[in-house]
Design an enzyme around this catalytic site. Structure first.
Site, PDB file in Angstrom:
ATOM      1  N   GLY A 197       5.522   0.417   0.065  1.00 53.04           N
ATOM      2  CA  GLY A 197       5.916   0.873   1.391  1.00 53.04           C
ATOM      3  C   GLY A 197       7.274   1.541   1.348  1.00 53.04           C
ATOM      4  N   THR A 242      -1.197   0.086  -2.026  1.00 52.40           N
ATOM      5  CA  THR A 242      -1.595   1.477  -1.940  1.00 52.40           C
ATOM      6  C   THR A 242      -2.149   1.903  -3.291  1.00 52.40           C
ATOM      7  OG1 THR A 242       0.236   1.850  -0.384  1.00 52.40           O
ATOM      8  CG2 THR A 242      -0.705   3.800  -1.392  1.00 52.40           C
TER       9      THR A 242
END
Length: 530
Positions: A427, A344
Site C-alpha cells: 500500500g 497486491t
C-alpha cells in the site's frame, strides 16, 4: 540474495508467481503479443495467487503501443454501490466501514472489464485462448506457493468464517502447507463463463446477477444493478522527467502522482553523491516521501467528485518549494497516514514488436473482504473499506464513486522508447519501492535485479498498527538505525528480504532491444525470457 536475471531478445515476462510467468511466456511463443500475454498472466494470478488478487478485485494497465509509440492507460477500478452513503453505516453504529465480510464489499470489481478493454483494443489471439490457462489451473489445481500457505496461517480465522474459503483454502479447517494441491471448481466455472460470454458475463450476465443478488441478500450494499452499471475507463497517463528519463503513472484515483512528486524533489540534488546505505540516504528518502504523502492524503480521491490540482502538484517550481522546506527541517517531520492494506500482485510483459505492459491488480487486503457471495468462487475485494465516513474528508463515501487507490503500475521511457517497467505489492510501499528501484538504476547505475534486491525502507503503517514507523530491512546496519533515531525517526528493523517490504517485479529494455527481467527475491515470482 540475488535471483538469476534472464536476458532475451524476443520478449520478457516478470510476475510474482512462476506459473503466471510461465503462462505469459507460453502466450508470447504461441503468437500472442504483450497485451495477450498480460491478460493471460493477470487471469492466472487471479487463480494461483488468490490471497492477493482475483476477478473480484481491481486492475490498472499502462501500455506502450509498439505500432504508434503511444502510451495509454486503463483504470479498472470499481465504483461504490448506488446506495453507498455514510449514513448507511453510521445508522448501524459503525464509525468506519468494516474491513471484512459483506459490509466490506462496497465497490464493484473492475478487473474483468479491464481484461476485456485492453484485449479488445490491442489483443491478437482469440479471447478463449487467452483465458484458457487460468481456467485450467482453477479446474485441475496447482500446488500452494510458500506465500499462499503462509497467508492461510495468518488469515485462519477469516478463512474459517466463510464456507467457500473454508472448503477451498483450508485442509480440514487448518492452514495449507506448501505444495498442497488447490482446486477451485467454482472459480473455474466462473472463468469458463467469462471465456465463453466475455466481460458481460461478470456484469450484466448470469455471474454478475448471482453475485449481486447474493451480496445484497447477505447485507452488502452491492446489488446486481451495480454490477450492470460498471464500466472502467481509458485515461491519459501522467508523467514527469527525471534525469533524461520520462516516468509515467496513472492519474488519480491512484496514488501514482506521489511518486512523480518525489522524483521532482530529488532532482534538486545530486543523489548519487549520497551513499545508498547511509542514514543520510534513508532520512532524505523518508522526508521526501512525507512531503508527497502530505499532499496525497490531502487531495487524493475520485477526481470526478473533487478537484485535484495536479498541474501545481507536479510542477517543478512546486517541487523546488517543497525541497526548500525540507532543507530547513533537518529533523524528521511528523506525518500520520491512514492505515492501508498491502496485498497486491504486479507483473510486466514486453515483446519484440515494441509493445510493453505494466499492470497491477489487487483484492486490497489478503483474501480481500474474505467473503464469497453465493459460493460462486469469486472473492470480493474490500477496497471500498478505505472510504471515510467523515464528509469533511475528500475520500468520503458517496454513491458510484471510486476510492483512493494505492495501485500504481509504472513505466519509464528514454529517448521516446520503453526503458523500464516496474511495480510492486504494498500500500504505502508502492511509491517508495518504485522510488528505490528507479534511483537504484538511474542514480546508482545498478541493473534491474540489483535494484530490486536493494535493502528497502518503508515509511507509514499498514492496517492493524497505530503509529507510523520507518521500517528498514535488517542487513547489519545497526549504526544506521541509531543515527536515524537521532534524527527523530521511529525505526523498526525488519528481517532481511522481508515480504512486508513488497514484492516487486521489473523489466529493463536496453537501447539495443535486449530485455532484462527481474523477480523479487521476497516473492514466489520469476522472470522468463523467450
Amino acid at each position: 540474495m540475488m535471483n538469476l536475471m534472464p536476458r532475451s531478445r524476443k520478449g520478457m515476462v516478470a510476475a510474482p508467481h512462476y506459473l503466471a510467468s510461465q503462462t505469459g511466456a507460453f502466450i508470447l511463443q504461441s503468437g500472442g503479443n504483450a497485451v495477450d500475454a498480460a491478460v493471460a498472466v493477470s487471469a492466472v494470478l487471479g487463480v494461483v495467487y488468490p490471497h492477493m488478487t482475483g476477478p473480484g478485485g481491481d486492475a490498472f494497465f499502462l501500455i506502450h503501443d509498439g505500432k504508434t509509440g503511444e502510451i495509454t492507460a486503463y483504470n479498472g477500478s470499481g465504483r461504490s454501490a448506488a446506495g453507498a452513503v455514510p449514513e448507511w453505516y453510521l445508522n448501524k453504529g459503525y464509525t468506519s466501514i468494516p474491513q471484512r465480510g459483506p459490509l466490506a464489499a462496497v465497490t464493484v470489481p473492475g478487473m474483468v472489464d479491464a481484461w476485456a478493454a485492453v484485449w479488445n483494443r490491442y489483443g491478437r489471439l482469440p479471447w478463449a485462448e487467452v483465458m484458457a490457462p487460468a481456467i485450467r489451473y482453477a479446474k485441475e489445481g496447482f500446488p500452494a506457493s510458500p506465500s499462499l500457505a503462509r497467508w492461510t496461517v495468518r488469515d485462519l480465522e477469516w478463512l474459517q468464517a466463510d464456507p467457500y474459503l473454508y472448503q477451498t483454502f483450508l485442509k480440514a479447517g487448518q492452514p495449507l502447507e506448501e505444495g498442497d494441491l488447490v482446486i477451485q471448481p467454482k472459480l473455474a466455472e466462473a472463468m469458463q463463463g467469462i471465456a465463453e460470454h466475455g466481460r458481460d458475463y461478470m456484469y450484466t450476465g448470469l455471474l454478475g446477477q448471482q453475485i449481486g443478488q447474493a451480496a445484497a441478500h447477505d447485507g452488502s450494499l452491492l446489488t446486481a444493478e451495480d454490477f450492470a452499471a460498471h464500466r472502467g475507463e481509458w485515461v491519459e497517463p501522467i508523467s514527469t522527467s527525471y534525469r533524461d528519463h520520462q516516468v509515467y503513472q496513472l492519474p488519480p484515483n491512484t496514488q501514482g502522482f506521489s511518486l512523480l512528486m518525489m522524483l521532482n524533489m530529488l532532482e534538486q540534488t545530486e543523489l548519487s553523491s549520497v551513499a545508498r546505505f547511509s542514514p543520510e540516504f534513508y532520512h532524505l528518502m523518508t522526508e521526501t516521501v512525507k512531503k508527497a504523502f502530505r499532499d496525497r492524503d490531502r487531495y487524493l480521491t475520485d477526481p470526478g467528485f473533487r478537484h485535484i490540482p495536479l498541474e501545481r502538484l507536479l510542477s517543478k517550481p512546486y517541487a523546488h518549494k517543497l525541497w526548500y522546506e525540507m532543507q530547513y527541517q533537518p529533523q524528521a517531520a511528523e506525518h500520520l497516514s491512514a492505515a492501508m492494506g498491502q496485498d497486491t500482485a504486479y507483473a510486466a510483459v514486453a515483446d519484440d514488436e515494441g509493445n510493453a505492459v505494466s499492470f497491477i491488480q489487487s483484492l486490497y487486503f489478503d483474501f480481500g473482504s474474505a467473503y464469497v457471495p453465493g459460493g460462486q468462487g469469486v472473492i470480493l475485494q474490500n477496497r471500498g473499506s478505505f472510504f471515510s465516513l467523515d464528509d469533511r474528508l475528500p475520500n468520503v463515501l458517496e454513491p458510484r464513486k471510486r476510492t483512493f487507490h494505492t495501485l500504481m503500475p509504472g513505466m519509464v521511457t528514454k529517448n521516446g522508447r520503453p526503458y523500464l517497467l516496474l511495480g510492486t505489492q504494498g500500500g504505502e510501499g508502492q511509491p517508495q519501492t518504485q522510488l528505490s528501484i528507479l534511483t537504484g538504476m538511474i542514480d546508482y547505475k545498478l541493473n534491474i535485479q540489483q535494484a530490486i534486491a536493494l535493502p528497502r525502507w518503508l515509511y507509514g503503517r499498514t492496517w492493524g498498527t497505530l503509529s507510523d514507523t520507518l521500517k528498514i530491512e535488517n542487513r547489519s546496519y545497526e549504526d544506521i538505525y541509531s543515527r536515524l533515531e537521532a534524527y527523530g525517526h521511529t525505526v523498526e528493523p525488519v528481517s532481511d528480504y522481508d515480504a512486508l517490504m513488497g514484492e516487486a517485479q521489473g523489466i529493463h529494455i536496453s537501447e539495443q532491444g535486449v530485455f532484462s527481467g527481474a523477480a523479487d527475491p521476497r516473492s514466489d515470482g520469476m522472470a522468463i525470457g523467450i
